[in-house]
Design an enzyme around this catalytic site. Structure first.
Site, mmCIF file in Angstrom:
data_model
loop_
_atom_site.group_PDB
_atom_site.id
_atom_site.type_symbol
_atom_site.label_atom_id
_atom_site.label_comp_id
_atom_site.label_asym_id
_atom_site.label_seq_id
_atom_site.Cartn_x
_atom_site.Cartn_y
_atom_site.Cartn_z
ATOM 1 N N LYS A 109 -8.282 5.796 -19.791
ATOM 2 C CA LYS A 109 -8.642 6.227 -21.151
ATOM 3 C C LYS A 109 -7.465 6.016 -22.116
ATOM 4 O O LYS A 109 -7.052 4.898 -22.327
ATOM 5 C CB LYS A 109 -9.125 7.673 -21.114
ATOM 6 C CG LYS A 109 -10.143 7.959 -19.996
ATOM 7 C CD LYS A 109 -11.424 7.159 -20.165
ATOM 8 C CE LYS A 109 -12.565 7.703 -19.357
ATOM 9 N NZ LYS A 109 -12.939 6.963 -18.167
ATOM 10 N N ARG A 138 0.833 -1.217 0.000
ATOM 11 C CA ARG A 138 0.000 0.000 0.000
ATOM 12 C C ARG A 138 0.857 1.253 0.000
ATOM 13 O O ARG A 138 0.448 2.314 -0.491
ATOM 14 C CB ARG A 138 -0.982 0.000 1.199
ATOM 15 C CG ARG A 138 -1.854 1.229 1.224
ATOM 16 C CD ARG A 138 -3.130 1.097 2.067
ATOM 17 N NE ARG A 138 -2.945 0.382 3.302
ATOM 18 C CZ ARG A 138 -2.303 0.832 4.369
ATOM 19 N NH1 ARG A 138 -1.770 2.041 4.356
ATOM 20 N NH2 ARG A 138 -2.197 0.093 5.461
HETATM 21 N N1 PLP Z 1 -11.467 12.691 -15.986
HETATM 22 C C1 PLP Z 1 -12.102 12.597 -17.156
HETATM 23 C C2 PLP Z 1 -11.951 13.714 -18.156
HETATM 24 C C3 PLP Z 1 -12.895 11.490 -17.436
HETATM 25 O O1 PLP Z 1 -13.549 11.425 -18.620
HETATM 26 C C4 PLP Z 1 -13.022 10.461 -16.458
HETATM 27 C C5 PLP Z 1 -13.864 9.282 -16.699
HETATM 28 O O2 PLP Z 1 -14.639 9.217 -17.654
HETATM 29 C C6 PLP Z 1 -12.359 10.612 -15.246
HETATM 30 C C7 PLP Z 1 -11.572 11.725 -15.044
HETATM 31 C C8 PLP Z 1 -12.489 9.577 -14.157
HETATM 32 O O3 PLP Z 1 -11.621 8.528 -14.408
HETATM 33 P P1 PLP Z 1 -11.872 7.021 -13.873
HETATM 34 O O4 PLP Z 1 -13.099 6.533 -14.559
HETATM 35 O O5 PLP Z 1 -10.613 6.333 -14.283
HETATM 36 O O6 PLP Z 1 -12.042 7.086 -12.415
#
Ligand code: PLP
Length: 407
Positions: free
Chosen positions: A216, A57
């Site tokens: 993403k 952790r």
């Molecule tokens: N930031 C953006 C621009 C996003 O589109 C997303 C998710 O769609 C996030 C943060 C959150 O990321 P996560 O789904 O990995 O927690």
């Protein structure tokens, strides 16, 4: 890092850094990829030494190659910190705010980022001001607390930036915002998920913190959920590290290894998906069933001039509003066969959704807005499927008893 064993990453292009950074030492018979270490604890006795691996952790060697590689890609002086999701990275960053502080946020941004800020407002007295992030004057007025709205008086402690925004694709003048916010002592945090470090490097403009949904583009295959946070400030880095440890917001070793594997092809994937997106945006702009298209590559797009000046590439997210309203938008989602009806974005596969299907999406996002995440498939295949889905949806609207399925 530059030594006998590693090339000088600062001299290399980002595409090369993505392939090269975070490799193991070059030793005869050694692996070219870092191993996955599955161990929750490490052999250790006596007073722990700084940097010693103790317990997973707190830190594990499986995170380090990814953290080095992302740090190098963002041009950061310190390694990235990988966390269990993008939201964990956002929560860690918002934890830097003192109690009762004010944060300026884009009125359009990832809906859960805004939901978290609203939750903190309710539970901890955090104050928030929502702005149009493309309106530089309005943003800086809100940051300075010099607006005539009274209620929001007092300098903001943090400016939260997304650019381009999710899902409206507004483009911020990041250098101007950073300069203006820092001049009054506000921290600037940038969610760089949409642009990726290939598109913009906020730390180079003076931003304090960069966050990513690694889920993403960075990982790129829709098979992991991960986040990351970066800063050049040693004190902030220590606080963010402590947040990760204390809140247990950690990533699993397999996921981080997969993210590094995905990162290797980031430049190829982004190049291809951006080219696909620009082609599709131009065709959609001339499509009879489409009322409006948002993509910064279009010369008519409100973000075009800024994106051309500030971003390396226009990204691969499109906003599309078909004629006929939300029912037609829903029918398009039902009619696609190749595009995936799914949330999320930045994977190799193309997907789409109507954003306001979520009751939590900002109310100023149009009901009929489809968000398209363009992948790396052959652009003619993508176009053929989207074109047939748009026509099928339109004919379904004209003949309500009919089916939106393609002939
Ligand atoms: N930031 C953006 C621009 C996003 O589109 C997303 C998710 O769609 C996030 C943060 C959150 O990321 P996560 O789904 O990995 O927690």
């Amino acid at each position: 890092m530059s030594d006998a064993q590693h090339p000088d990453l600062s001299a290399l292009s980002r595409a090369t850094v993505a392939v090269t950074a975070g490799r193991p030492e070059r030793v005869q018979g050694g692996p070219v990829n870092p191993p996955v270490v599955l161990s929750s604890t490490y052999v250790s006795a006596g007073v722990p030494q700084p940097g010693e691996l103790l317990y997973t952790r707190n830190g594990t060697e499986t995170w380090q190659p990814f953290e080095q590689a992302l740090g190098a890609l963002e041009g950061a002086r310190l390694p990235a910190l990988v966390l269990g999701s993008g939201m964990a990275a956002i929560a860690a960053t918002l934890s830097l705010l003192p109690a009762g502080a004010r944060v300026v946020v884009p009125r359009h941004a990832y809906q859960m980022s805004l939901a978290l800020v609203a939750d903190l407002q309710e539970r901890t007295g955090l104050r928030l001001t929502a702005v149009d992030i493309a309106d530089t004057e309005a943003v800086l007025t809100a940051v300075r607390g010099t607006g005539d709205d009274g209620a929001d008086g007092g300098r903001a402690a943090m400016l939260w930036v997304e650019s381009p925004t999710n899902p409206m694709l507004e483009v911020a003048d990041l250098p101007a915002l950073v300069a203006g916010a820092r001049a009054v002592g506000a921290l600037v945090a940038v969610d760089n998920t949409f642009a990726t470090p290939l598109g913009q490097r906020p730390l180079s403009h003076g931003a304090d913190v960069v966050v990513h949904s690694v889920t993403k583009y960075l990982a790129g295959h829709s098979d992991v959920v991960l986040g990351a946070v970066l800063t050049d400030d040693t004190a902030l880095h220590a606080r963010l590290t402590a947040y990760r440890t204390l809140h247990g917001a950690i990533a699993g070793p397999w996921e981080v290894w997969l993210a590094l594997r995905g990162l290797r092809t980031l430049a190829l994937r982004v190049e291809r998906s951006q080219a696909n997106a620009a082609t599709i945006a131009a065709r959609l702009a001339a499509h009879p069933v489409v009322a409006e298209v948002r993509h910064p590559s279009l010369t008519t797009d409100p973000g075009h001039e800024r994106a051309t000046r500030l971003l390396d590439g226009y990204g691969s997210i499109l906003g599309v509003r078909p004629h006929g309203g939300p029912d037609v938008a829903d029918a398009v989602v039902r009619a696609v066969r190749l595009w995936l009806p799914a949330t999320s974005l930045g994977g190799v596969e193309s997907s789409l959704e109507r954003r306001r299907r979520f009751p939590t999406e900002s109310l100023t996002v149009p009901q009929d807005l489809l968000r398209l995440s363009v992948g790396i498939e052959d652009v003619e295949d993508l176009w053929a499927d989207l074109d047939q889905a748009l026509h099928a949806a339109a004919s379904c609207a004209e003949h309500p008893g009919g089916s939106a399925a393609p002939a």
